[in-house]
Design a protein around this motif. Structure first.
Motif, short mmCIF file in Angstrom:
data_model
loop_
_atom_site.label_atom_id
_atom_site.label_comp_id
_atom_site.label_asym_id
_atom_site.label_seq_id
_atom_site.Cartn_x
_atom_site.Cartn_y
_atom_site.Cartn_z
N PHE A 154 -3.37 -58.09 53.60
CA PHE A 154 -4.71 -57.88 53.06
C PHE A 154 -5.63 -59.03 53.43
O PHE A 154 -5.27 -60.20 53.26
CB PHE A 154 -4.66 -57.73 51.53
N ASP A 155 -6.81 -58.70 53.94
CA ASP A 155 -7.85 -59.68 54.24
C ASP A 155 -7.32 -60.85 55.09
O ASP A 155 -7.59 -62.01 54.80
CB ASP A 155 -8.49 -60.17 52.94
N HIS A 156 -6.54 -60.53 56.11
CA HIS A 156 -5.99 -61.48 57.08
C HIS A 156 -5.00 -62.46 56.45
O HIS A 156 -4.79 -63.55 56.98
CB HIS A 156 -7.11 -62.23 57.81
N GLY A 157 -4.40 -62.09 55.32
CA GLY A 157 -3.40 -62.94 54.67
C GLY A 157 -2.04 -62.78 55.31
O GLY A 157 -1.92 -62.36 56.47
N SER A 158 -1.00 -63.09 54.57
CA SER A 158 0.39 -62.99 55.04
C SER A 158 0.90 -61.57 54.88
O SER A 158 0.45 -60.83 54.00
CB SER A 158 1.29 -63.94 54.24
N TRP A 159 1.88 -61.22 55.70
CA TRP A 159 2.51 -59.91 55.59
C TRP A 159 3.29 -59.83 54.28
O TRP A 159 3.98 -60.78 53.90
CB TRP A 159 3.45 -59.65 56.76
N GLU A 160 3.20 -58.69 53.62
CA GLU A 160 3.96 -58.39 52.41
C GLU A 160 4.85 -57.19 52.72
O GLU A 160 4.37 -56.18 53.21
CB GLU A 160 3.03 -58.06 51.25
N ALA A 161 6.15 -57.31 52.42
CA ALA A 161 7.10 -56.23 52.68
C ALA A 161 7.40 -55.46 51.40
O ALA A 161 7.43 -56.02 50.31
CB ALA A 161 8.40 -56.80 53.24
N SER A 162 7.61 -54.14 51.55
CA SER A 162 7.99 -53.28 50.44
C SER A 162 9.01 -52.27 50.94
O SER A 162 8.95 -51.82 52.08
CB SER A 162 6.78 -52.52 49.88
N ILE A 163 9.93 -51.91 50.07
CA ILE A 163 10.92 -50.86 50.33
C ILE A 163 10.53 -49.67 49.47
O ILE A 163 10.18 -49.83 48.30
CB ILE A 163 12.34 -51.34 49.96
N GLY A 164 10.58 -48.46 50.05
CA GLY A 164 10.16 -47.28 49.30
C GLY A 164 11.11 -46.12 49.44
O GLY A 164 11.90 -46.05 50.38
N THR A 165 11.01 -45.21 48.47
CA THR A 165 11.76 -43.96 48.51
C THR A 165 10.82 -42.81 48.19
O THR A 165 9.88 -42.96 47.41
CB THR A 165 12.92 -43.95 47.48
N ASP A 166 11.07 -41.66 48.81
CA ASP A 166 10.27 -40.47 48.56
C ASP A 166 10.33 -40.08 47.09
O ASP A 166 11.39 -40.21 46.45
CB ASP A 166 10.77 -39.29 49.39
N VAL A 167 9.21 -39.60 46.57
CA VAL A 167 9.16 -39.01 45.23
C VAL A 167 9.16 -37.51 45.45
O VAL A 167 8.25 -36.96 46.07
CB VAL A 167 7.91 -39.47 44.46
N ALA A 168 10.19 -36.86 44.97
CA ALA A 168 10.37 -35.42 45.20
C ALA A 168 9.36 -34.61 44.41
O ALA A 168 9.03 -34.97 43.27
CB ALA A 168 11.77 -35.00 44.81
N PRO A 169 8.83 -33.52 45.01
CA PRO A 169 7.95 -32.63 44.25
C PRO A 169 8.68 -32.16 43.00
O PRO A 169 9.88 -31.91 43.03
CB PRO A 169 7.71 -31.46 45.21
N GLY A 170 7.98 -32.08 41.90
CA GLY A 170 8.58 -31.65 40.66
C GLY A 170 9.13 -32.79 39.82
O GLY A 170 9.49 -32.60 38.66
N SER A 171 9.21 -34.01 40.38
CA SER A 171 9.73 -35.14 39.62
C SER A 171 8.62 -36.04 39.08
O SER A 171 8.90 -37.08 38.51
CB SER A 171 10.70 -35.96 40.49
N LEU A 172 7.36 -35.65 39.28
CA LEU A 172 6.22 -36.44 38.81
C LEU A 172 5.41 -35.64 37.79
O LEU A 172 5.09 -34.48 38.02
CB LEU A 172 5.30 -36.82 39.98
N THR A 173 5.12 -36.28 36.67
CA THR A 173 4.22 -35.72 35.67
C THR A 173 3.11 -36.72 35.45
O THR A 173 3.37 -37.92 35.28
CB THR A 173 4.95 -35.44 34.34
N VAL A 174 1.86 -36.25 35.48
CA VAL A 174 0.69 -37.10 35.28
C VAL A 174 0.12 -36.82 33.90
O VAL A 174 -0.20 -35.68 33.58
CB VAL A 174 -0.39 -36.82 36.35
N TYR A 175 0.00 -37.87 33.09
CA TYR A 175 -0.66 -37.79 31.80
C TYR A 175 -1.98 -38.56 31.91
O TYR A 175 -1.94 -39.79 31.94
CB TYR A 175 0.21 -38.38 30.69
N PRO A 176 -3.10 -37.87 31.98
CA PRO A 176 -4.37 -38.57 32.16
C PRO A 176 -4.64 -39.55 31.01
O PRO A 176 -4.40 -39.24 29.85
CB PRO A 176 -5.41 -37.45 32.16
#
Length: 180
Positions: free
Chosen positions: A155-177
């Motif tokens: 971000f903004d020419h700073g240092s690289w940040e690493a992240s590991i991710g996994t897919d979120v399967a359809p049907g496994s997410l519920t949104v409560y506004p």
């Protein structure tokens, strides 16, 4: 963090495509409308959206939501992109990794990831993200079989940040506004 800019961006249109009213809905609530203050259930885990980055690059837009379950102190993000279907990945920041993007393949913790995309995007920050209100970011995205992802952001020419991710399967997410 999951992007495929090799495809032509979808045409902007006021009309929505026809949908099967009897088709199974993949999630409870629309992940494209997630905002700061919302509560999410991802599988059996409950998290709150503390901040959001709205990103854009060449006509493409996606969001990364900073989520917190209120205890571990880990920095985690949920990315949501429509390409053309909604794709979601839950990311965990990994400052302990001593790797940077560049090679076509990287092996991290025994998993070999292949570079799928890199680029530069503009961001707007909402809520608590640790970033300025707006700016620029560079990214490099890697993928491995089984819905595994490795991403680098700077971000903004700073240092690289690493992240590991996994897919979120359809049907496994519920949104409560949350509140306005």
């Amino acid at each position: 963090m999951i992007r495929d800019r090799k495809k032509k961006p979808p045409a902007l249109s006021a009309a929505k495509p026809p949908q099967d009213p009897f088709a199974e809905q993949g999630t409870q609530g629309d992940p494209r409308t997630i905002k700061v203050g919302d509560m999410l259930e991802i599988g059996v885990e409950r998290v709150w959206v503390r901040g959001t980055l709205r990103l854009s690059e060449g006509g493409w837009e996606w969001a990364e939501h900073f989520v917190d379950e209120g205890g571990s102190g880990e920095r985690r993000w949920l990315s949501v992109e429509e390409d053309p279907d909604v794709q979601m990945v839950l990311w965990t920041s990994r400052p302990d990794l001593d790797v940077v993007p560049g090679p076509k393949q990287l092996t991290v913790e025994g998993v070999t990831y292949r570079l799928v995309e890199r680029g530069t995007a503009a961001y707007r920050s909402e809520g608590t993200t640790g970033l300025r209100a707006s700016g620029g970011m560079d990214y490099a995205d890697y993928e491995a079989p089984g819905g595994k992802h490795l991403a680098f952001e700077r971000f903004d020419h700073g240092s690289w940040e690493a992240s590991i991710g996994t897919d979120v399967a359809p049907g496994s997410l519920t949104v409560y506004p949350g509140g306005n």
